[in-house]
Design a protein around this motif. Structure first.
Motif, PDB file in Angstrom:
ATOM      1  N   ARG A   1      -2.685  -2.463   8.526  1.00 48.23           N
ATOM      2  CA  ARG A   1      -2.889  -1.914   9.953  1.00 48.23           C
ATOM      3  C   ARG A   1      -4.168  -1.150  10.280  1.00 48.23           C
ATOM      4  N   CYS A   2      -5.116  -1.070   8.897  1.00 48.35           N
ATOM      5  CA  CYS A   2      -6.513  -0.576   9.234  1.00 48.35           C
ATOM      6  C   CYS A   2      -7.658  -1.685   9.222  1.00 48.35           C
ATOM      7  N   GLY A   3      -8.287  -1.650  10.505  1.00 41.65           N
ATOM      8  CA  GLY A   3      -9.381  -2.535  10.582  1.00 41.65           C
ATOM      9  C   GLY A   3     -10.495  -2.575   9.656  1.00 41.65           C
TER      10      GLY A   3
ATOM     11  N   ASP B   1      -0.681  -2.320  -1.553  1.00 42.86           N
ATOM     12  CA  ASP B   1      -0.283  -1.572  -0.371  1.00 42.86           C
ATOM     13  C   ASP B   1       0.189  -0.402  -0.651  1.00 42.86           C
ATOM     14  N   TYR B   2      -1.009   0.759  -0.734  1.00 40.72           N
ATOM     15  CA  TYR B   2      -0.558   2.025  -1.127  1.00 40.72           C
ATOM     16  C   TYR B   2       0.198   2.728  -0.566  1.00 40.72           C
ATOM     17  N   LEU B   3       0.544   2.416   0.643  1.00 45.10           N
ATOM     18  CA  LEU B   3       1.485   3.105   1.391  1.00 45.10           C
ATOM     19  C   LEU B   3       2.889   2.955   0.816  1.00 45.10           C
TER      20      LEU B   3
ATOM     21  N   ASN C   1       2.426  11.617   0.130  1.00 48.00           N
ATOM     22  CA  ASN C   1       2.128  11.279   1.340  1.00 48.00           C
ATOM     23  C   ASN C   1       0.885  10.383   1.213  1.00 48.00           C
ATOM     24  N   PRO C   2       1.131   9.292   0.771  1.00 45.86           N
ATOM     25  CA  PRO C   2      -0.049   8.118   0.498  1.00 45.86           C
ATOM     26  C   PRO C   2      -0.776   8.028   1.879  1.00 45.86           C
ATOM     27  N   ILE C   3      -0.173   8.221   3.115  1.00 49.55           N
ATOM     28  CA  ILE C   3      -1.112   8.057   4.331  1.00 49.55           C
ATOM     29  C   ILE C   3      -2.361   8.776   4.282  1.00 49.55           C
ATOM     30  N   LEU C   4      -2.197  10.064   3.516  1.00 48.79           N
ATOM     31  CA  LEU C   4      -3.493  10.874   3.305  1.00 48.79           C
ATOM     32  C   LEU C   4      -4.574  10.349   2.337  1.00 48.79           C
ATOM     33  N   MET C   5      -4.444   9.116   1.780  1.00 43.40           N
ATOM     34  CA  MET C   5      -5.384   8.556   1.001  1.00 43.40           C
ATOM     35  C   MET C   5      -6.278   7.703   1.799  1.00 43.40           C
ATOM     36  N   ASN C   6      -7.490   8.226   1.852  1.00 43.64           N
ATOM     37  CA  ASN C   6      -8.568   7.366   2.816  1.00 43.64           C
ATOM     38  C   ASN C   6      -8.491   5.967   2.148  1.00 43.64           C
TER      39      ASN C   6
END
Length: 142
Positions: free
Chosen positions: A10-12, A32-34, A87-92
């Motif tokens: 989902r990230c450009g 897919d790290y999420l 919370n893998p969304i925290l991973m840049n």
């Protein structure tokens, strides 16, 4: 060729980085790290190998960052890493691992510094910015 990208589709920036890797003719391992985050130890190593601090590798703009109080400077790296694994969304993103090194590819062109093979042709980011010319050479100023 052993290349791994920790990717968020989902990230450009992540999509552009993946496309630059594929523009070398290599199909990387896409994580897919999420849904499959790296372990705490693997994440710690990846961040260190990229030459970053744990805080630099976090997405502080995510709402969970504030909800968990992660802006607290008293929190040590272990606490921050635990939060990232939970919370893998925290991973840049995207992190890319190649035999030539590890990079947090923000902007996506940073991946060019660690790709062992040259670009095979022209490449433009999703927003139209030309990054690679028709001869596979990086366009200066990018």
């Amino acid at each position: 060729m052993d290349i791994t990208i920790y990717h968020n589709p989902r990230c450009g920036t992540s999509r552009n980085t993946l496309a630059l890797i594929r523009n070398t003719g290599v199909e990387p391992k896409v994580v897919d790290y999420l849904s499959a985050p790296p372990s705490k130890d693997a994440l710690r190593k990846m961040i260190a190998d990229a030459g970053l601090t744990v805080r630099e590798a976090m997405r502080s703009k995510e709402s969970v960052y504030g909800k968990l109080g992660l802006e607290n400077p008293a929190l040590d790296d272990d606490a921050l890493l635990d939060a990232m694994v939970a919370n893998p969304i925290l991973m840049n993103r995207p992190f890319v691992v190649t035999p030539a090194g590890v990079r947090l590819c923000r902007p996506s062109e940073l991946v060019l510094d660690i790709l062992p093979l040259p670009q095979k042709g022209a490449f433009a980011k999703e927003d139209g910015e030309q990054v690679i010319d028709a001869n596979g050479k990086r366009i200066t100023g990018n």
